[in-house]
Design a protein around this motif. Sequence first.
Motif, PDB file in Angstrom:
ATOM      1  N   THR A  33      -3.240 -73.549  50.978  1.00 57.49           N
ATOM      2  CA  THR A  33      -2.875 -72.534  51.361  1.00 57.49           C
ATOM      3  C   THR A  33      -1.248 -71.929  51.024  1.00 57.49           C
ATOM      4  N   GLY A  34      -0.599 -72.746  50.729  1.00 51.48           N
ATOM      5  CA  GLY A  34       0.862 -72.604  50.224  1.00 51.48           C
ATOM      6  C   GLY A  34       1.730 -72.550  51.580  1.00 51.48           C
ATOM      7  N   GLU A  35       1.233 -72.830  52.506  1.00 48.01           N
ATOM      8  CA  GLU A  35       2.180 -72.849  54.021  1.00 48.01           C
ATOM      9  C   GLU A  35       2.794 -74.105  53.880  1.00 48.01           C
ATOM     10  N   GLU A  36       4.040 -74.112  54.121  1.00 46.89           N
ATOM     11  CA  GLU A  36       5.249 -74.966  54.116  1.00 46.89           C
ATOM     12  C   GLU A  36       4.812 -75.916  55.362  1.00 46.89           C
ATOM     13  N   MET A  37       4.611 -77.329  55.202  1.00 48.27           N
ATOM     14  CA  MET A  37       4.391 -78.021  56.394  1.00 48.27           C
ATOM     15  C   MET A  37       4.334 -79.673  55.954  1.00 48.27           C
ATOM     16  N   THR A  38       5.286 -80.552  56.715  1.00 51.46           N
ATOM     17  CA  THR A  38       5.304 -81.736  56.551  1.00 51.46           C
ATOM     18  C   THR A  38       3.938 -82.606  56.661  1.00 51.46           C
TER      19      THR A  38
END
Length: 245
Positions: free
Chosen positions: A159-164
Amino acid sequence: MNRKFLLWAPALCVFALCLAGCSPALKISVNNTADVSVNFSEKSSAVLESVLVSVAGLAQGEPLVTRDIAVENMRGVGFEVTDYSQTGNDIALETKKKNLRDNPELLQKAVGLYTQTVRNSKENLCIVTFSPQFFSSVFRMMNEETQGYIDLLMAPSFTGEEMTPEEYIDLLAVVYGNSLADAAEKSTFDLILQTDGKITASVMPEGSSATASVSGISAQAVKFTIPLAEFLTNTGTASYSVSWK
């Protein structure tokens, strides 16, 4: 003179179908004459499998992946499956070896995943790099059904969403429940680089929680064991490499 070869890792198309499992493994076999083959195996997790089957609207016992889908995805990126076995959602496949210099069409499909360099016919370096461009290309090449499975997982790598990794596990817990989140947290992805010589060095991304171990006859292979949550939240560039003689 250095010789560089780029290759799509088509088994990742199959791997992307099999995230309902707890132990996907991708093996890339290389040598210093640009011959490459890929193997993929997957052992399913009952918890992850049941959730995806339910959300996808499949009948109980109906596999998430079929032989036709797996073979189609592999053929789409230029590789023929020579051996395939499946029990439920447990899968194992092997492709026919191909030489990159004799099959230039494979180079046109490259998105920077695989680089092999041969220096003076003595030192060999193989680098496997996972990047946003790679995951985007993988997603675009999948059929609609496969893309639907990936969408269900909401993986930041796609998705390209920044997430740890921790945030991703929390998201899975909210959407699908703690059982699935716990299973995903314990899951790993094995990347195995098999060579035709003795391994002299291996390198993985700085700060990674992955581990590396040398195996095989005469220490010719390195296995990188990567936490699945870390792999699926990689929105940057992550490279794993081996050197051999």
